[in-house]
Design a protein around this motif. Structure first.
Motif, PDB file in Angstrom:
ATOM      1  N   PHE B  64       0.818  -1.213   0.000  1.00 18.92           N
ATOM      2  CA  PHE B  64       0.000   0.000   0.000  1.00 18.92           C
ATOM      3  C   PHE B  64       0.848   1.257   0.000  1.00 18.92           C
ATOM      4  O   PHE B  64       0.614   2.171  -0.783  1.00 18.92           O
ATOM      5  CB  PHE B  64      -0.949  -0.023   1.203  1.00 18.92           C
ATOM      6  CG  PHE B  64      -1.770  -1.269   1.264  1.00 18.92           C
ATOM      7  CD1 PHE B  64      -1.601  -2.178   2.294  1.00 18.92           C
ATOM      8  CD2 PHE B  64      -2.686  -1.556   0.268  1.00 18.92           C
ATOM      9  CE1 PHE B  64      -2.337  -3.340   2.328  1.00 18.92           C
ATOM     10  CE2 PHE B  64      -3.421  -2.716   0.294  1.00 18.92           C
ATOM     11  CZ  PHE B  64      -3.251  -3.612   1.328  1.00 18.92           C
ATOM     12  N   MET B 184       0.793  -3.818  -6.982  1.00 20.44           N
ATOM     13  CA  MET B 184       1.855  -2.884  -6.649  1.00 20.44           C
ATOM     14  C   MET B 184       3.079  -3.096  -7.546  1.00 20.44           C
ATOM     15  O   MET B 184       3.647  -2.146  -8.070  1.00 20.44           O
ATOM     16  CB  MET B 184       2.279  -3.052  -5.187  1.00 20.44           C
ATOM     17  CG  MET B 184       3.550  -2.272  -4.952  1.00 20.44           C
ATOM     18  SD  MET B 184       4.733  -2.921  -3.781  1.00 20.44           S
ATOM     19  CE  MET B 184       4.793  -4.610  -3.991  1.00 20.44           C
ATOM     20  N   ALA B 239      -4.680   2.748  -3.428  1.00 20.58           N
ATOM     21  CA  ALA B 239      -4.092   2.090  -2.259  1.00 20.58           C
ATOM     22  C   ALA B 239      -5.116   1.960  -1.143  1.00 20.58           C
ATOM     23  O   ALA B 239      -5.230   0.913  -0.506  1.00 20.58           O
ATOM     24  CB  ALA B 239      -2.868   2.862  -1.787  1.00 20.58           C
TER      25      ALA B 239
END
Lengths: 355, 331
Positions: B64, B184, B239
């Motif tokens: 995140f 990510m 996120a």
């Protein structure tokens, strides 16, 4: 009219009532004046909207509630004037209270504990100052670091509980000085002192030069580093002081103390005309703090959900910033126009000795 | 260091100095080495460190922050700042959670969340470019507004318990690793490539070095800046949405303090606060190293509160060291 004269300067040269009226009217056009007018209008509106507003209890309570961010704003104003910023005030506020509470619970007498609390603010301010001046770290990052560290210490020491002060402290808060609560008196005192210092004490006046341009201030011979450290130390000390007052008033030191202080303490001077580029006055900062205090009082009295507070603060911040930018633009345009006019005048009238 | 003066073959001290400059300039290399050394150290100090479960926790924690750090790094390179990332993270997260809990279909809900991120980014961009507000001030204001709105919108309740379809987004595991980690990785690789190669993004470097020259050179500063703010808002929202999905809940404090963590990570990764220097990969490694530290502290049972103190100390140390250690050539 001769060259270089305006109606304003003629009035001023003549002295007397007219001049003073003109200067006063011009002042009302500045940021501070505008905030003062807004304050007066808001107070009037509140008095009309709520029968409780003008009562002694409400005014005193509002004043005391305002004291926290008003006193701290004085310190932040000093830092802003030098062109810096101090994000760690909220944490100094909280940590000072916690230290005082902890030591008092161990039996340390009040004066010593309070002195320790103020020392905390001084130390944090000193660390900020040194890191920012000697190590040339960005003030934003440096104070953010001290903020996180101090807040962490607060967390460690309180372990998410509150630390209660020994019960015999209650008398301290209830002592009235001149019939007013101590927070109130200290608030007025700090505003007056800061304003006078900024007007008449040479080192304080040098803050303005530093804010204008660090390099130029250094060239003039001002000891920029020492003065900036002083500004941060004072900021930390004042934050600690209001933290102590707050802790005394609530009877215990909380872990959450001071967390929303940062926003209010940046907003107050900004509303009152203290720009990020330096320039402004302590009185202006106080007016800004007063405006915030009135608004929060209004929220309470009119029953608007407390949840909206943060949103309001953010909106105000943006609004104040926008207004500030517009004023700056207008200033630049006006000075450009004046320059053009004076150049034209110079072309028409060749300079004569004696004007 | 004049080349003309050095006619003899480079001596050992010069080679050493060049190596030093290289290590500082290529912050990614230094961080990579640090990362490996730390891994070695931690695995020695705790038997649980190299377990699959711990690694999974680590990657997830990284995921995140890593997504958020990309947006903010690009902005810092341009000489700007964005402290509203945490607020965007939390606000988008809670809006999506609330919508989906009320029965709103999942994917449109997520799309709305992303749009919120775009909107906040656009607002920031306009404030900074059109109204010429200092970036710090503008994003401070936006942060305050939206942090406050989180409270207002949620009525001070955290959202606990979201529908399974939404949770799937955060909890599906491929090869034992959660989906957000893969997302990510993709974003980091693409972003790093784009920052190195895309002409549009590279303009941020010029803007960061000297905004006026950049403008004089014909770079559309306003457009590039606004686009980067939108990107930052979008990534923060993404996120936050993924975090909500993974946890299966959104707390009021979602994203609180993230702004400071990612700025630290970015500076650790070689991004200059004054602008003009930085890489996505470096920032990513910064996030990884910080997550490794936190992960290790959690593992050995360091008090959560002491961790915050340590993070603050690390932040200051990192910035100070960065300043002290950067040789004149790179500065």
């Amino acid at each position: 009219m001769q060259r270089g004269e305006t109606m304003n300067s003629i009035h001023r040269a003549r002295g007397g009532l007219q001049a003073r009226a003109v200067t006063a009217l011009r002042w009302l056009g500045t940021q501070e004046g505008v905030v003062l007018i807004i304050n007066v209008l808001l107070a009037l509106a509140l008095a009309l909207a709520s029968p409780v507003f003008l009562t002694r209890d409400n005014l005193l309570a509002g004043g005391v509630a305002m004291a926290a961010h008003a006193i701290t704003s004085m310190g932040t104003t000093l830092v802003l004037l030098t062109g810096g910023i101090d994000l760690s005030v909220g944490s100094s506020f909280g940590l000072a209270g916690v230290i005082m509470a902890e030591t008092m619970c161990r039996g340390v007498p009040f004066w010593a504990a309070a002195a320790l609390g103020i020392m905390v603010g001084v130390i944090i301010g000193w660390i900020n100052g040194v890191v920012i001046t000697k190590l040339e770290i960005n003030p934003f990052i440096a104070t953010m670091g001290t903020m996180t560290m101090a807040r962490g210490l607060v967390n460690v020491m309180t372990q998410s509980r509150s630390i209660r002060l020994p019960a015999d402290c209650a008398y301290l808060v209830n002592t009235l000085i001149f019939g007013l609560p101590p927070s109130f008196v200290l608030m007025i005192a700090s505003v007056v002192v800061t304003d006078l210092l900024l007007r008449y004490w040479r080192p304080a006046r040098q803050f303005f030069y530093i804010g204008g341009s660090r390099e130029h201030a250094r060239l003039i011979g001002i000891n920029v580093d020492r003065l900036q450290i002083l500004a941060y130390v004072l900021s930390g000390a004042l934050a600690a002081l209001s933290g102590l007052l707050f802790t005394l008033r609530s009877g215990s030191a909380h872990q959450q103390a001071g967390i929303e202080l940062n926003m209010k303490v940046i907003l107050s001077p900004y509303l009152g005309g203290v720009g990020f580029m330096g320039g402004g006055s302590a009185f202006g900062a106080f007016l800004g703090a007063l405006l915030l205090g009135l608004i929060f009082n209004a929220i309470q009295l009119l029953g608007i959900a407390v949840l909206w507070q943060n949103v309001l603060v953010g909106v105000l911040l943006l609004g104040a910033a926008l207004v500030g930018i517009f004023r700056m633009r207008r200033e630049m345009q006006r000075s450009r126009r004046e320059r053009r006019l004076s150049r034209r005048e110079a072309a028409i009238q060749p300079a004569e000795p004696g004007g | 260091m004049s080349e003309i003066a050095q006619t003899a073959a480079p001596s050992d001290s010069t080679r050493l100095r060049r190596l030093y400059v290289l290590l500082i300039e290529r912050r990614d290399v230094t961080l990579l080495i640090t990362m490996l050394l730390l891994s070695l150290l931690f695995s020695r100090l705790s038997p649980y460190y190299l377990t699959m479960m711990n690694m999974r926790t680590l990657f997830l924690a990284v995921a995140f922050n890593a997504i958020v750090v990309i947006g903010i790094t690009i902005l810092i390179i341009g000489g700007y700042n964005d402290i509203s990332v945490g607020a965007t993270y939390g606000f988008a997260s809670i809006i999506v959670a609330m919508l989906i809990s009320e029965g709103f279909p999942t994917w449109p809900g997520v799309a709305i969340g992303l749009l919120i991120g775009v909107g906040i980014g656009l607002l920031n961009g306009i404030l900074v470019t059109r109204f010429h507000l200092p970036a710090f001030l503008a994003t401070l204001g936006t942060m305050s507004v939206f942090r406050g709105l989180i409270w207002v919108v949620s009525g001070a309740h955290s959202i606990v318990g979201v529908p399974q379809q939404y949770k799937m987004l955060g909890q599906t595991k491929i090869l034992g690793v959660q989906l957000p980690v893969y997302i990510m990785l993709v974003i980091v690789i693409v972003a790093d490539f784009m920052l190195r190669r895309s002409t549009f993004l590279r303009q941020m470097f010029y803007i960061g070095i000297n905004q006026d020259s950049a403008e004089a050179a014909g770079i559309p500063v306003a457009r590039v800046t606004t686009a980067c703010y939108i990107l930052s808002g979008l990534l923060s929202a993404l996120a936050g949405i993924l975090d909500g999905a993974r946890l299966g809940a959104v707390y009021i404090q979602a994203g609180l303090g993230i702004e400071f963590q990612v700025i630290t990570a970015s500076v650790l990764g070689g991004t200059a606060l004054a602008g003009g220097r930085g890489t996505v990969f470096g920032a990513f490694l910064g996030v990884v190293v910080m997550a490794m530290l936190t992960n290790f502290f959690n593992l050995i049972g360091v008090n959560m509160y002491w961790q915050a103190v340590l993070v603050g100390i690390i932040l200051v140390l990192v910035v100070v060291l960065d300043r002290l250690v950067t040789p004149k050539e790179v500065r």
